[in-house]
Design a protein around this motif. Sequence first.
Motif, mmCIF file in Angstrom:
data_model
loop_
_atom_site.group_PDB
_atom_site.id
_atom_site.type_symbol
_atom_site.label_atom_id
_atom_site.label_comp_id
_atom_site.label_asym_id
_atom_site.label_seq_id
_atom_site.Cartn_x
_atom_site.Cartn_y
_atom_site.Cartn_z
ATOM 1 N N ALA A 112 0.830 -1.211 0.000
ATOM 2 C CA ALA A 112 0.000 0.000 0.000
ATOM 3 C C ALA A 112 0.858 1.251 0.000
ATOM 4 C CB ALA A 112 -0.932 -0.010 1.216
ATOM 5 N N LEU A 113 1.885 1.274 0.846
ATOM 6 C CA LEU A 113 2.760 2.438 0.920
ATOM 7 C C LEU A 113 3.547 2.631 -0.374
ATOM 8 C CD1 LEU A 113 4.111 2.055 4.569
ATOM 9 C CD2 LEU A 113 2.465 3.740 3.741
ATOM 10 N N ALA A 114 4.082 1.532 -0.922
ATOM 11 C CA ALA A 114 4.879 1.634 -2.147
ATOM 12 C C ALA A 114 4.022 2.091 -3.327
ATOM 13 C CB ALA A 114 5.541 0.292 -2.457
ATOM 14 N N LEU A 115 2.804 1.552 -3.431
ATOM 15 C CA LEU A 115 1.936 1.958 -4.538
ATOM 16 C C LEU A 115 1.521 3.421 -4.383
ATOM 17 C CD1 LEU A 115 0.352 1.274 -7.075
ATOM 18 C CD2 LEU A 115 -1.521 0.464 -5.614
ATOM 19 N N ALA A 116 1.156 3.819 -3.168
ATOM 20 C CA ALA A 116 0.767 5.212 -2.939
ATOM 21 C C ALA A 116 1.925 6.159 -3.256
ATOM 22 C CB ALA A 116 0.307 5.395 -1.494
ATOM 23 N N ALA A 117 3.139 5.782 -2.843
ATOM 24 C CA ALA A 117 4.307 6.624 -3.134
ATOM 25 C C ALA A 117 4.568 6.699 -4.634
ATOM 26 C CB ALA A 117 5.536 6.068 -2.409
ATOM 27 N N GLY A 118 4.437 5.564 -5.322
ATOM 28 C CA GLY A 118 4.650 5.558 -6.768
ATOM 29 C C GLY A 118 3.647 6.433 -7.500
ATOM 30 N N LEU A 119 2.384 6.400 -7.060
ATOM 31 C CA LEU A 119 1.362 7.232 -7.689
ATOM 32 C C LEU A 119 1.588 8.704 -7.376
ATOM 33 C CD1 LEU A 119 -1.794 5.044 -6.911
ATOM 34 C CD2 LEU A 119 -0.611 5.242 -9.100
ATOM 35 N N TRP A 120 2.016 8.999 -6.155
ATOM 36 C CA TRP A 120 2.214 10.399 -5.748
ATOM 37 C C TRP A 120 3.418 11.016 -6.466
ATOM 38 C CZ3 TRP A 120 5.924 12.641 -2.110
ATOM 39 C CH2 TRP A 120 5.641 13.978 -1.817
ATOM 40 N N LEU A 121 4.514 10.260 -6.570
ATOM 41 C CA LEU A 121 5.703 10.791 -7.220
ATOM 42 C C LEU A 121 5.513 10.906 -8.733
ATOM 43 C CD1 LEU A 121 8.439 8.897 -5.178
ATOM 44 C CD2 LEU A 121 7.855 11.332 -5.053
ATOM 45 N N GLY A 122 4.737 9.992 -9.303
ATOM 46 C CA GLY A 122 4.331 10.130 -10.695
ATOM 47 C C GLY A 122 5.431 10.015 -11.732
ATOM 48 N N ASN A 123 6.362 9.085 -11.547
ATOM 49 C CA ASN A 123 7.329 8.823 -12.615
ATOM 50 C C ASN A 123 7.407 7.321 -12.861
ATOM 51 O OD1 ASN A 123 9.882 7.609 -11.279
ATOM 52 N ND2 ASN A 123 9.425 9.383 -9.995
ATOM 53 N N PRO A 124 7.808 6.901 -14.041
ATOM 54 C CA PRO A 124 7.740 5.477 -14.395
ATOM 55 C C PRO A 124 8.517 4.556 -13.470
ATOM 56 C CG PRO A 124 8.036 6.805 -16.371
ATOM 57 C CD PRO A 124 8.184 7.729 -15.212
ATOM 58 N N ILE A 125 9.675 4.985 -12.973
ATOM 59 C CA ILE A 125 10.487 4.111 -12.127
ATOM 60 C C ILE A 125 9.777 3.815 -10.810
ATOM 61 C CG2 ILE A 125 12.666 3.881 -10.871
ATOM 62 C CD1 ILE A 125 12.988 3.606 -13.843
ATOM 63 N N THR A 126 9.277 4.858 -10.140
ATOM 64 C CA THR A 126 8.607 4.638 -8.856
ATOM 65 C C THR A 126 7.299 3.871 -9.040
ATOM 66 O OG1 THR A 126 7.572 6.823 -9.024
ATOM 67 C CG2 THR A 126 9.643 6.663 -7.787
ATOM 68 N N ALA A 127 6.613 4.124 -10.151
ATOM 69 C CA ALA A 127 5.392 3.364 -10.419
ATOM 70 C C ALA A 127 5.716 1.886 -10.619
ATOM 71 C CB ALA A 127 4.684 3.926 -11.643
ATOM 72 N N LEU A 128 6.809 1.611 -11.331
ATOM 73 C CA LEU A 128 7.229 0.229 -11.560
ATOM 74 C C LEU A 128 7.535 -0.471 -10.232
ATOM 75 C CD1 LEU A 128 7.898 -1.745 -13.910
ATOM 76 C CD2 LEU A 128 10.269 -1.014 -13.686
ATOM 77 N N ILE A 129 8.220 0.236 -9.346
ATOM 78 C CA ILE A 129 8.518 -0.322 -8.023
ATOM 79 C C ILE A 129 7.229 -0.578 -7.249
ATOM 80 C CG2 ILE A 129 9.610 0.149 -5.798
ATOM 81 C CD1 ILE A 129 11.733 1.751 -7.347
ATOM 82 N N GLY A 130 6.292 0.363 -7.359
ATOM 83 C CA GLY A 130 5.019 0.193 -6.669
ATOM 84 C C GLY A 130 4.249 -1.017 -7.153
ATOM 85 N N PHE A 131 4.210 -1.228 -8.465
ATOM 86 C CA PHE A 131 3.489 -2.378 -9.007
ATOM 87 C C PHE A 131 4.164 -3.691 -8.600
ATOM 88 C CE2 PHE A 131 2.193 0.660 -12.597
ATOM 89 C CZ PHE A 131 1.061 1.060 -11.899
ATOM 90 N N ALA A 132 5.489 -3.697 -8.590
ATOM 91 C CA ALA A 132 6.203 -4.898 -8.142
ATOM 92 C C ALA A 132 5.914 -5.177 -6.669
ATOM 93 C CB ALA A 132 7.701 -4.732 -8.372
ATOM 94 N N ALA A 133 5.850 -4.121 -5.851
ATOM 95 C CA ALA A 133 5.560 -4.297 -4.428
ATOM 96 C C ALA A 133 4.163 -4.867 -4.217
ATOM 97 C CB ALA A 133 5.704 -2.962 -3.700
ATOM 98 N N VAL A 134 3.212 -4.447 -5.053
ATOM 99 C CA VAL A 134 1.858 -5.001 -4.952
ATOM 100 C C VAL A 134 1.870 -6.497 -5.271
ATOM 101 C CG1 VAL A 134 -0.475 -4.922 -5.894
ATOM 102 C CG2 VAL A 134 0.760 -2.795 -5.468
ATOM 103 N N GLY A 135 2.582 -6.879 -6.322
ATOM 104 C CA GLY A 135 2.663 -8.301 -6.651
ATOM 105 C C GLY A 135 3.266 -9.126 -5.546
ATOM 106 N N LEU A 136 4.352 -8.619 -4.955
ATOM 107 C CA LEU A 136 5.007 -9.354 -3.879
ATOM 108 C C LEU A 136 4.141 -9.374 -2.630
ATOM 109 C CD1 LEU A 136 7.665 -10.821 -3.231
ATOM 110 C CD2 LEU A 136 8.560 -8.642 -2.384
ATOM 111 N N GLY A 137 3.519 -8.237 -2.313
ATOM 112 C CA GLY A 137 2.712 -8.162 -1.104
ATOM 113 C C GLY A 137 1.452 -8.997 -1.166
ATOM 114 N N LEU A 138 0.870 -9.136 -2.365
ATOM 115 C CA LEU A 138 -0.365 -9.908 -2.518
ATOM 116 C C LEU A 138 -0.128 -11.373 -2.839
ATOM 117 C CD1 LEU A 138 -2.726 -7.564 -4.588
ATOM 118 C CD2 LEU A 138 -2.958 -8.220 -2.196
#
Length: 226
Positions: A112-138
């Motif tokens: 949740a934190l990684a995805l929220a941070a990726g959406l807030w920062l709004g650049n492809p790298i952080t979004a990619l990290i956020g999506f990977a964190a969702v996959g690992l967390g779920l």
Amino acid sequence: MATVAGLLLPTFGAIALLLPTTLPTVRTGFRLLRGPLIALGMLVLCSLMAEGAIGDWAAVYMRDNLAASAGFAALGFAAFSLAMAAGRFLGDRVVRRCGGPTVLAAGSGVAALALAAGLWLGNPITALIGFAAVGLGLANAVPILFSTAGKIPSVLPELAIAAVSTAGYSGFLLGPPVIGVVAEHFTLGAGLAVVAFALAIIALGGASLASEGGRRRWMALSTVWK
């Protein structure tokens, strides 16, 4: 059609080799979730909603909202899927060591934190990290929740798992369209923020299951609805 017909033959052959079982007599028909199954069903719904939403919208978000190249945008879904696969391969070992509720709370909370941070920062790298964190967390959320439902003492395991899985796959089907509706009225980033909120709900549910007081409340609910 030829592929389906070809798969039917080994399927029927495998059915013939299944071991005979004696099923208990149970009441059939539609039954509403109740007691602790309501909470577990909501957590499974949030889990599969998040899976479906990220699977359908990650690449679209990176391409249309973050102006990533088509190749890099495809990495959004790839990172999510590979992280989930890795989490599933390692899941049993981690769950045995740390406990299912702890893994559920920690994984969903970090996602949740990684995805929220990726959406807030709004650049492809952080979004990619956020999506990977969702996959690992779920990765292990649904197996943990199914296992928890099957251990409720007041409900037959097959009925409990069927009930929460029905709620969960309803979320899997409804999640992507809901994100699309939110994106149409606001932005796709706002739609994916709904996923971050759902992950936070899962984390809170996992923390409740992990705490001694939370376990007592869940057991009390199962006794009430017995």
